[in-house]
Design a protein around this motif. Structure first.
Motif, mmCIF file in Angstrom:
data_model
loop_
_atom_site.group_PDB
_atom_site.id
_atom_site.type_symbol
_atom_site.label_atom_id
_atom_site.label_comp_id
_atom_site.label_asym_id
_atom_site.label_seq_id
_atom_site.Cartn_x
_atom_site.Cartn_y
_atom_site.Cartn_z
ATOM 1 N N TYR A 1 115.777 70.024 87.543
ATOM 2 C CA TYR A 1 115.513 68.588 87.727
ATOM 3 C C TYR A 1 116.463 68.035 88.782
ATOM 4 C CZ TYR A 1 116.545 63.663 87.027
ATOM 5 O OH TYR A 1 116.821 62.341 87.257
ATOM 6 N N TRP A 2 117.723 68.358 88.639
ATOM 7 C CA TRP A 2 118.728 67.790 89.538
ATOM 8 C C TRP A 2 118.476 68.242 90.988
ATOM 9 C CZ3 TRP A 2 121.382 64.207 91.190
ATOM 10 C CH2 TRP A 2 122.497 64.359 92.009
ATOM 11 N N ARG B 1 115.720 66.290 92.542
ATOM 12 C CA ARG B 1 115.958 64.869 92.792
ATOM 13 C C ARG B 1 117.124 64.562 93.739
ATOM 14 N NH1 ARG B 1 112.811 62.275 93.504
ATOM 15 N NH2 ARG B 1 114.029 60.398 93.125
ATOM 16 N N LEU C 1 120.249 58.903 83.463
ATOM 17 C CA LEU C 1 119.073 58.365 84.145
ATOM 18 C C LEU C 1 119.240 56.860 84.370
ATOM 19 C CD1 LEU C 1 116.412 59.914 84.859
ATOM 20 C CD2 LEU C 1 115.391 58.925 82.821
ATOM 21 N N LEU D 1 111.611 64.157 85.852
ATOM 22 C CA LEU D 1 112.174 64.690 84.611
ATOM 23 C C LEU D 1 111.077 64.885 83.563
ATOM 24 C CD1 LEU D 1 114.699 65.499 82.987
ATOM 25 C CD2 LEU D 1 114.934 63.113 82.287
ATOM 26 N N ALA E 1 120.325 56.646 79.156
ATOM 27 C CA ALA E 1 119.680 55.606 79.976
ATOM 28 C C ALA E 1 120.182 54.252 79.501
ATOM 29 C CB ALA E 1 118.162 55.712 79.851
ATOM 30 N N VAL F 1 119.234 61.879 76.645
ATOM 31 C CA VAL F 1 119.076 61.252 77.961
ATOM 32 C C VAL F 1 119.828 59.934 77.914
ATOM 33 C CG1 VAL F 1 117.460 60.327 79.663
ATOM 34 C CG2 VAL F 1 116.811 62.328 78.284
ATOM 35 N N ASP G 1 112.887 59.487 89.672
ATOM 36 C CA ASP G 1 113.683 60.421 88.854
ATOM 37 C C ASP G 1 112.977 60.679 87.520
ATOM 38 O OD1 ASP G 1 115.734 60.306 90.741
ATOM 39 O OD2 ASP G 1 116.954 58.896 89.605
ATOM 40 N N THR G 2 112.541 59.590 86.909
ATOM 41 C CA THR G 2 111.960 59.676 85.557
ATOM 42 C C THR G 2 110.674 60.498 85.576
ATOM 43 O OG1 THR G 2 112.903 57.513 85.119
ATOM 44 C CG2 THR G 2 111.196 58.234 83.616
ATOM 45 N N GLN H 1 125.265 64.220 86.817
ATOM 46 C CA GLN H 1 124.028 63.677 86.213
ATOM 47 C C GLN H 1 123.386 64.618 85.208
ATOM 48 O OE1 GLN H 1 121.129 61.866 88.805
ATOM 49 N NE2 GLN H 1 122.704 60.957 90.070
ATOM 50 N N LEU I 1 110.479 56.632 80.550
ATOM 51 C CA LEU I 1 110.569 58.060 80.228
ATOM 52 C C LEU I 1 109.863 58.341 78.907
ATOM 53 C CD1 LEU I 1 111.618 60.932 80.821
ATOM 54 C CD2 LEU I 1 113.649 60.353 79.480
ATOM 55 N N SER J 1 114.738 55.148 90.268
ATOM 56 C CA SER J 1 114.770 55.674 88.898
ATOM 57 C C SER J 1 113.369 56.058 88.409
ATOM 58 C CB SER J 1 115.373 54.640 87.947
ATOM 59 O OG SER J 1 116.707 54.413 88.294
#
Ligand SMILES: Cc1cc2nc3c(=O)[nH]c(=O)nc-3n(C[C@H](O)[C@H](O)[C@H](O)COP(=O)(O)OP(=O)(O)OC[C@H]3O[C@@H](n4cnc5c(N)ncnc54)[C@H](O)[C@@H]3O)c2cc1C
Length: 424
Positions: free
Chosen positions: A351-352, A355, A303, A328, A176, A174, A324-325, A295, A26, A321
């Motif tokens: 974003y959510w 995804r 994340l 985002l 992670a 974030v 996702d990354t 999330q 990210l 992931s």
């Protein structure tokens, strides 16, 4: 070490808690765009400079299967030139069923591709991602985030570590952190866990014949067994094993002498690679699917493993992931151009929504498949039997399972199984 690392600032636009493979990616995607976000990565582990320069392929190194989609993203980001230097191409996937003739085959060449995916040792992949990000973000390490406190305009992170200020604030945090630090619990976010009553043995194994870039998925009555090709040099040739077993069998295999493990493995896998000659350090993983109850929130995104932890048999965690990354980072970089607040809930909900579909399909598909093939309770045994029959009726479904569980399933759904030829 660069200048910004010597003078830690206290306010950031975006703070990434955890500089593992996902947090580092990210950071890289945020830094490589035209956006000028002030980004900090806070990681609890020691930062060794130029770790990739000291990389050595060691027998027991763990590895990750990268899907074609992940590799394409790395190529677009200029990361593959380096990561690809030590990647092993998967040219074919061979699927078989212990006790049955035939099987299914998925070939890269026949699909006009050079590889179906690649296998890369984490000891190479992780520092490559970290080093690609480090030059452009503020990397605080070894520094632990001890506390996370939300406020209306910022998040405050309390830090512990010699090179760190006691606290920093950011407009977006974030998380992670891999999901093990407990920070999510401070925010009232729970982890929902589904156990499979199965264990996976992870180890690297050697054999007599060259693997020729073949990955193997073998269905056995006790659970699926996968071998992913690693290193093609004759002196270093080996494959990464993921062997799913009932817990008591897995525990026995963890402590059994090497010769005994090799004999059992040979019986389960067969002779397609000739005699199995070595099994390295074994690790055992309880199979579970863990998902965060939320999330996104105002000023917060979860994340990587902290959002969803898929069992290693799924071979999907990192690839999911990565998707996702990328989503985002793309939204955040656009938000910068539009002068928006990166922690805005409207943005993070976007974003959510983007995804959710892929995440649901990927996790549910691998959850169902693993439950079907790994669970020995009577109801599931019956279902599995039906499932086996069903898979036999639908050509390619077992190879679909293989692509799914080896992390090769491509595309947005993650469950978009590659169609294939069978030789049944
Ligand atoms: C055996 C196995 C095999 C796998 N194989 C595959 C595969 O083939 N393909 C695939 O796609 N996926 C695979 N996965 C999944 C993949 O490894 C994970 O999805 C990925 O590593 C998740 O990375 P992460 O960055 O989210 O978490 P992590 O790698 O756990 O990183 C978290 C980071 O956060 C830091 N941290 C933690 N707490 C704090 C704190 N309080 N403050 C500051 N820093 C903190 C840690 O130091 C660490 O660096 C596999 C997983 C396992 C276990």
């Amino acid at each position: 070490m660069n200048d910004i690392m010597a003078q830690p600032a206290v306010d950031y636009d975006i703070a990434i808690i955890g500089g593992g493979m996902v947090g580092a990616l990210l950071a890289r995607l945020l830094a490589s765009g035209e956006a000028g976000w002030r980004v900090a990565v806070i990681d609890a582990s020691e930062l060794s400079e130029e770790a990739s320069a000291h990389y050595q392929s060691e027998y027991d190194n763990r590895s990750t299967a990268l899907s074609a989609g992940t590799v394409e993203l790395f190529q677009r980001q200029g990361l593959w030139q380096r990561i690809g230097q030590h990647a092993t191409a998967i040219r074919e996937v061979l699927v078989s069923d212990r006790g049955h003739l035939g099987g299914a085959r998925l070939s890269a060449q026949e699909r006009g591709r050079s590889a179906l995916g690649y296998v890369v040792e984490n000891a190479w992949l992780a520092p490559c991602l970290r080093e690609a990000a480090q030059a452009d973000v503020h990397w605080l390490a070894p520094v632990r985030v001890e506390k996370i406190a939300p406020g209306p305009h910022s998040m405050t992170l309390s830090l512990a570590g010699e090179s760190a200020p006691p606290a920093i604030s950011c407009r977006l945090a974030v998380l992670a952190d891999g999901g093990l630090s407990g920070l999510h619990r401070q925010l009232g976010i729970e982890q929902q866990r589904r156990d499979y009553d199965q264990q996976a043995i992870i180890a690297n194994v050697s054999f007599e014949r060259p693997h020729q870039g073949h990955a193997f998925e073998r269905f056995t009555p006790l659970g699926p067994l996968a071998l992913l090709p690693l290193d093609e040099r004759p002196e270093a040739r080996r494959a990464a094993l993921v062997w799913t077993l009932p817990p008591e069998r897995a525990e026995a295999m963890m402590v059994a002498p090497e010769a005994e493990v090799l004999a059992q493995l040979q019986r389960a896998f067969g002779w397609r690679l000739g005699r199995l000659t070595r099994v390295g350090q074994r690790q055992s993983w309880r199979l579970a699917l863990v998902e965060a109850s939320e999330q996104v929130r105002s000023r917060l995104v979860l994340l990587g493993n902290s959002a969803h932890y898929l069992h290693p048999v799924a071979g999907q965690g990192f690839n999911l992931s990565v998707r996702d990354t990328a989503a985002l980072a793309s939204l955040l970089n656009r938000a910068y151009r539009e002068a928006r607040d990166p922690g805005e809930l409207v943005l993070l909900n976007q974003y959510w929504r983007k995804r959710q579909w892929d995440q649901t399909l990927t996790t549910e598909m691998s959850d169902r498949l693993v439950r079907m093939f790994s669970n020995r309770r009577p109801g599931w045994m019956a279902l599995r039997h039906l499932g086996f029959l069903g898979l036999d009726w639908v050509p390619g479904a077992k190879a679909g399972f293989a692509t799914q569980t080896m992390g090769l399933a491509s595309g947005r759904s993650g469950a978009g199984l590659i169609s294939l030829e069978t030789n049944e």
